[in-house]
Design a protein around this motif. Structure first.
Motif, PDB file in Angstrom:
ATOM      1  N   PHE A  57      49.775  68.942  10.199  1.00  0.00           N
ATOM      2  CA  PHE A  57      48.576  68.954   9.366  1.00  0.00           C
ATOM      3  C   PHE A  57      47.713  67.787   9.813  1.00  0.00           C
ATOM      4  O   PHE A  57      48.182  66.889  10.507  1.00  0.00           O
ATOM      5  CB  PHE A  57      48.914  68.851   7.872  1.00  0.00           C
ATOM      6  N   GLY A  58      46.464  67.803   9.428  1.00  0.00           N
ATOM      7  CA  GLY A  58      45.559  66.732   9.804  1.00  0.00           C
ATOM      8  C   GLY A  58      45.452  65.680   8.722  1.00  0.00           C
ATOM      9  O   GLY A  58      45.465  65.994   7.532  1.00  0.00           O
ATOM     10  N   ALA A  59      45.352  64.420   9.132  1.00  0.00           N
ATOM     11  CA  ALA A  59      45.170  63.307   8.200  1.00  0.00           C
ATOM     12  C   ALA A  59      44.194  62.315   8.814  1.00  0.00           C
ATOM     13  O   ALA A  59      44.194  62.111  10.029  1.00  0.00           O
ATOM     14  CB  ALA A  59      46.505  62.625   7.905  1.00  0.00           C
ATOM     15  N   ARG A  60      43.364  61.726   7.963  1.00  0.00           N
ATOM     16  CA  ARG A  60      42.440  60.685   8.404  1.00  0.00           C
ATOM     17  C   ARG A  60      42.040  59.854   7.194  1.00  0.00           C
ATOM     18  O   ARG A  60      42.270  60.253   6.057  1.00  0.00           O
ATOM     19  CB  ARG A  60      41.217  61.248   9.116  1.00  0.00           C
ATOM     20  N   VAL A  61      41.457  58.700   7.470  1.00  0.00           N
ATOM     21  CA  VAL A  61      40.926  57.836   6.420  1.00  0.00           C
ATOM     22  C   VAL A  61      39.414  57.824   6.574  1.00  0.00           C
ATOM     23  O   VAL A  61      38.894  57.550   7.657  1.00  0.00           O
ATOM     24  CB  VAL A  61      41.487  56.399   6.531  1.00  0.00           C
ATOM     25  N   THR A  62      38.723  58.151   5.499  1.00  0.00           N
ATOM     26  CA  THR A  62      37.264  58.115   5.456  1.00  0.00           C
ATOM     27  C   THR A  62      36.863  57.377   4.191  1.00  0.00           C
ATOM     28  O   THR A  62      37.333  57.729   3.094  1.00  0.00           O
ATOM     29  CB  THR A  62      36.665  59.541   5.454  1.00  0.00           C
ATOM     30  N   ASP A  63      36.033  56.360   4.338  1.00  0.00           N
ATOM     31  CA  ASP A  63      35.602  55.556   3.184  1.00  0.00           C
ATOM     32  C   ASP A  63      36.786  55.040   2.372  1.00  0.00           C
ATOM     33  O   ASP A  63      36.749  55.005   1.146  1.00  0.00           O
ATOM     34  CB  ASP A  63      34.649  56.351   2.291  1.00  0.00           C
ATOM     35  N   GLY A  64      37.865  54.682   3.064  1.00  0.00           N
ATOM     36  CA  GLY A  64      39.038  54.128   2.406  1.00  0.00           C
ATOM     37  C   GLY A  64      39.937  55.143   1.730  1.00  0.00           C
ATOM     38  O   GLY A  64      40.941  54.778   1.127  1.00  0.00           O
ATOM     39  N   GLN A  65      39.599  56.418   1.826  1.00  0.00           N
ATOM     40  CA  GLN A  65      40.384  57.461   1.169  1.00  0.00           C
ATOM     41  C   GLN A  65      41.174  58.272   2.190  1.00  0.00           C
ATOM     42  O   GLN A  65      40.662  58.602   3.266  1.00  0.00           O
ATOM     43  CB  GLN A  65      39.468  58.402   0.385  1.00  0.00           C
ATOM     44  N   LEU A  66      42.414  58.598   1.818  1.00  0.00           N
ATOM     45  CA  LEU A  66      43.243  59.439   2.668  1.00  0.00           C
ATOM     46  C   LEU A  66      42.823  60.887   2.469  1.00  0.00           C
ATOM     47  O   LEU A  66      42.842  61.412   1.352  1.00  0.00           O
ATOM     48  CB  LEU A  66      44.727  59.279   2.320  1.00  0.00           C
ATOM     49  N   ARG A  67      42.435  61.511   3.567  1.00  0.00           N
ATOM     50  CA  ARG A  67      42.000  62.908   3.536  1.00  0.00           C
ATOM     51  C   ARG A  67      42.985  63.742   4.348  1.00  0.00           C
ATOM     52  O   ARG A  67      43.431  63.331   5.416  1.00  0.00           O
ATOM     53  CB  ARG A  67      40.595  63.041   4.080  1.00  0.00           C
ATOM     54  N   ALA A 126      50.376  54.435   9.761  1.00  0.00           N
ATOM     55  CA  ALA A 126      49.739  53.431  10.627  1.00  0.00           C
ATOM     56  C   ALA A 126      48.880  54.107  11.693  1.00  0.00           C
ATOM     57  O   ALA A 126      47.777  53.631  11.987  1.00  0.00           O
ATOM     58  CB  ALA A 126      50.792  52.536  11.276  1.00  0.00           C
ATOM     59  N   ASP A 127      49.339  55.209  12.261  1.00  0.00           N
ATOM     60  CA  ASP A 127      48.562  55.936  13.264  1.00  0.00           C
ATOM     61  C   ASP A 127      47.289  56.520  12.664  1.00  0.00           C
ATOM     62  O   ASP A 127      46.235  56.531  13.302  1.00  0.00           O
ATOM     63  CB  ASP A 127      49.395  57.056  13.893  1.00  0.00           C
ATOM     64  N   VAL A 128      47.396  57.025  11.442  1.00  0.00           N
ATOM     65  CA  VAL A 128      46.229  57.589  10.755  1.00  0.00           C
ATOM     66  C   VAL A 128      45.206  56.496  10.485  1.00  0.00           C
ATOM     67  O   VAL A 128      44.014  56.653  10.782  1.00  0.00           O
ATOM     68  CB  VAL A 128      46.646  58.280   9.434  1.00  0.00           C
ATOM     69  N   ILE A 129      45.655  55.368   9.952  1.00  0.00           N
ATOM     70  CA  ILE A 129      44.744  54.259   9.630  1.00  0.00           C
ATOM     71  C   ILE A 129      44.109  53.707  10.898  1.00  0.00           C
ATOM     72  O   ILE A 129      42.888  53.558  10.986  1.00  0.00           O
ATOM     73  CB  ILE A 129      45.483  53.156   8.847  1.00  0.00           C
ATOM     74  N   ASP A 130      44.934  53.405  11.896  1.00  0.00           N
ATOM     75  CA  ASP A 130      44.429  52.805  13.136  1.00  0.00           C
ATOM     76  C   ASP A 130      43.470  53.726  13.883  1.00  0.00           C
ATOM     77  O   ASP A 130      42.468  53.289  14.427  1.00  0.00           O
ATOM     78  CB  ASP A 130      45.587  52.429  14.063  1.00  0.00           C
ATOM     79  N   GLY A 131      43.767  55.001  13.930  1.00  0.00           N
ATOM     80  CA  GLY A 131      42.967  55.922  14.710  1.00  0.00           C
ATOM     81  C   GLY A 131      41.705  56.418  14.036  1.00  0.00           C
ATOM     82  O   GLY A 131      40.757  56.823  14.714  1.00  0.00           O
TER      83      GLY A 131
END
Length: 173
Positions: free
Chosen positions: A34-44, A127-132
């Motif tokens: 699944f996809g994960a990312r951080v946008t505006d401090g929120q986990l999406r 950590a990979d989601v936050i860093d990337g």
């Protein structure tokens, strides 16, 4: 029957060490992600394709085992595709909130579990989601062990090199 299918798929697709094991009983033939990312401090979270007829969706964070659970009535299952941690989507209600004071940023990983007709559990390393996230375009998400993908990237690889959360296994059609 739907829940039983999902539980079997999730049990086989993910072991306690978080990785995909194609030799495990009930594991899909391709790596689920699944996809994960951080946008505006929120986990999406992006399931990569719509998950239809969902009655339960859980994000578990480890190793703490903190869990955020959304449910939909079995007589009116919901569709999930894009989620923001802490916000419910249409048709869902929070069944289990995250523990008070829990900070998802300190977790090592997040695992998704979807209860629907056919769904694959998988994980992402926090950590990979936050860093990337800061280094990749806003329309891309980390699909663990697959890469940072946008809509076109998911369309190109889904069902060929990996499976999004609710894509049927092509080897079982």
């Amino acid at each position: 029957m739907l829940a039983a299918t999902a539980v079997l798929a999730l049990t086989g697709a993910c072991r306690s060490d978080g990785g995909w094991h194609p030799d495990a009983q009930f594991a899909p033939s391709l790596r689920p992600a699944f996809g994960a990312r951080v946008t505006d401090g929120q986990l999406r979270i992006w399931t990569g394709s719509p998950c239809r007829d969902v009655t339960r969706l859980a994000l578990a964070f480890g190793p703490e085992r903190a869990e955020w659970v959304l449910t939909a009535p079995t007589e009116h299952p919901a569709t999930a595709e894009h989620l923001t941690l802490g916000q419910t989507g249409p048709g869902f209600a929070v069944a289990t909130p995250l523990p008070a004071g829990f900070d998802w940023r300190t977790a090592q990983w997040v695992r998704i579990s979807v209860y629907g007709p056919e769904a694959w559990g998988s994980y992402a390393t926090i950590a990979d989601v936050i860093d990337g996230s800061a280094r990749h375009p806003d329309d891309t998400y980390l699909f663990q062990d697959v890469g940072w993908l946008d809509t076109a990237g998911v369309a190109t690889g889904n069902g060929k090199t990996f499976l999004t959360t609710c894509t049927p296994d092509p080897a079982r059609r």
